[in-house]
Design a protein around this motif. Structure first.
Motif, mmCIF file in Angstrom:
data_model
loop_
_atom_site.group_PDB
_atom_site.id
_atom_site.type_symbol
_atom_site.label_atom_id
_atom_site.label_comp_id
_atom_site.label_asym_id
_atom_site.label_seq_id
_atom_site.Cartn_x
_atom_site.Cartn_y
_atom_site.Cartn_z
ATOM 1 N N SER A 125 12.143 -0.640 -5.044
ATOM 2 C CA SER A 125 10.912 -0.362 -5.795
ATOM 3 C C SER A 125 9.977 -1.561 -5.670
ATOM 4 C CB SER A 125 11.224 -0.112 -7.272
ATOM 5 O OG SER A 125 12.095 0.982 -7.422
ATOM 6 N N ASN A 146 0.333 0.718 -9.595
ATOM 7 C CA ASN A 146 1.058 1.595 -8.673
ATOM 8 C C ASN A 146 2.445 1.030 -8.435
ATOM 9 O OD1 ASN A 146 -1.071 3.445 -8.212
ATOM 10 N ND2 ASN A 146 -2.059 1.921 -6.912
ATOM 11 N N ASN A 148 5.786 1.890 -6.254
ATOM 12 C CA ASN A 148 6.335 2.707 -5.180
ATOM 13 C C ASN A 148 7.844 2.522 -5.133
ATOM 14 O OD1 ASN A 148 3.716 3.452 -4.240
ATOM 15 N ND2 ASN A 148 3.543 1.406 -3.377
ATOM 16 N N GLU A 150 11.523 3.861 -2.776
ATOM 17 C CA GLU A 150 12.109 4.660 -1.712
ATOM 18 C C GLU A 150 13.612 4.450 -1.708
ATOM 19 O OE1 GLU A 150 12.162 2.847 2.655
ATOM 20 O OE2 GLU A 150 10.186 2.645 1.745
#
Length: 184
Positions: A125, A146, A148, A150
């Protein structure tokens, strides 16, 4: 009667960051304390003072999930409660240092932007906090952060903080002295 929400002004965040962290060494102490609270056994600090000055702090602690990283940015919100000051994980016992949930504000004193990347449970993250863009808002809730994430195949855990756009030069000797005095 209308129901309105209380808002937190951006200026209060700036004032808290300088009041609670009056000097550069207090910023480093805060960030290393967070790494200790995350059960890190190693913390690496790299200070680069060339044409692209930056500071990188990396630990091998527990890391944060996506939700934990989002919660990291909640001001004065923490899961580090007074009744849980001693924690034990995998045979390692630590006294938890942090408890106010404002440590992330410390970096405002030192840089214009920071990026935090963290690994936990096979997920990476990342969030970027741009203080210059943050200051363009009147209230903290008007700023969009923001985060993010994955899924990865790594078993890596830990956190890397990259502070970019340093506001002042850092005396490495003073940082080492302060951390040696402050940290066990």
């Amino acid at each position: 009667m209308s129901k309105e929400k209380m808002k937190v002004g951006v200026d209060l965040i700036k004032q808290l960051s300088t009041a609670f962290y009056p000097n550069i060494t207090s910023v480093f102490s805060e960030l290393v304390s967070n790494a200790s609270d995350a059960f890190s056994t190693e913390v690496r600090i790299e200070i680069v003072q060339n044409e692209d000055p930056r500071i990188i702090i990396e630990d091998n602690g527990l890391g944060m999930s996506h939700d934990e990283l989002v919660n990291f940015f909640y001001i004065s919100s923490t899961k580090k409660k007074d009744d849980e000051r001693i924690k034990k994980i995998g045979g390692i016992k630590r006294e938890i240092i942090g408890k106010f949930g404002i440590g992330k504000l410390s970096m405002y004193r030192l840089c214009r932007k920071f990026e935090i990347t963290t690994w936990k449970n096979g997920t990476e993250s990342t969030a970027i906090m741009d203080f210059d863009k943050f200051e363009e808002n009147n209230f903290s809730e008007d700023f969009n952060l923001n985060v993010n994430f994955e899924k990865t195949n790594t078993k890596k855990t830990g956190t890397i903080i990259r502070m970019i756009g340093l506001k002042q030069e850092v005396d490495i000797r003073n940082v080492k002295r302060a951390l040696t005095k402050f940290m066990p």
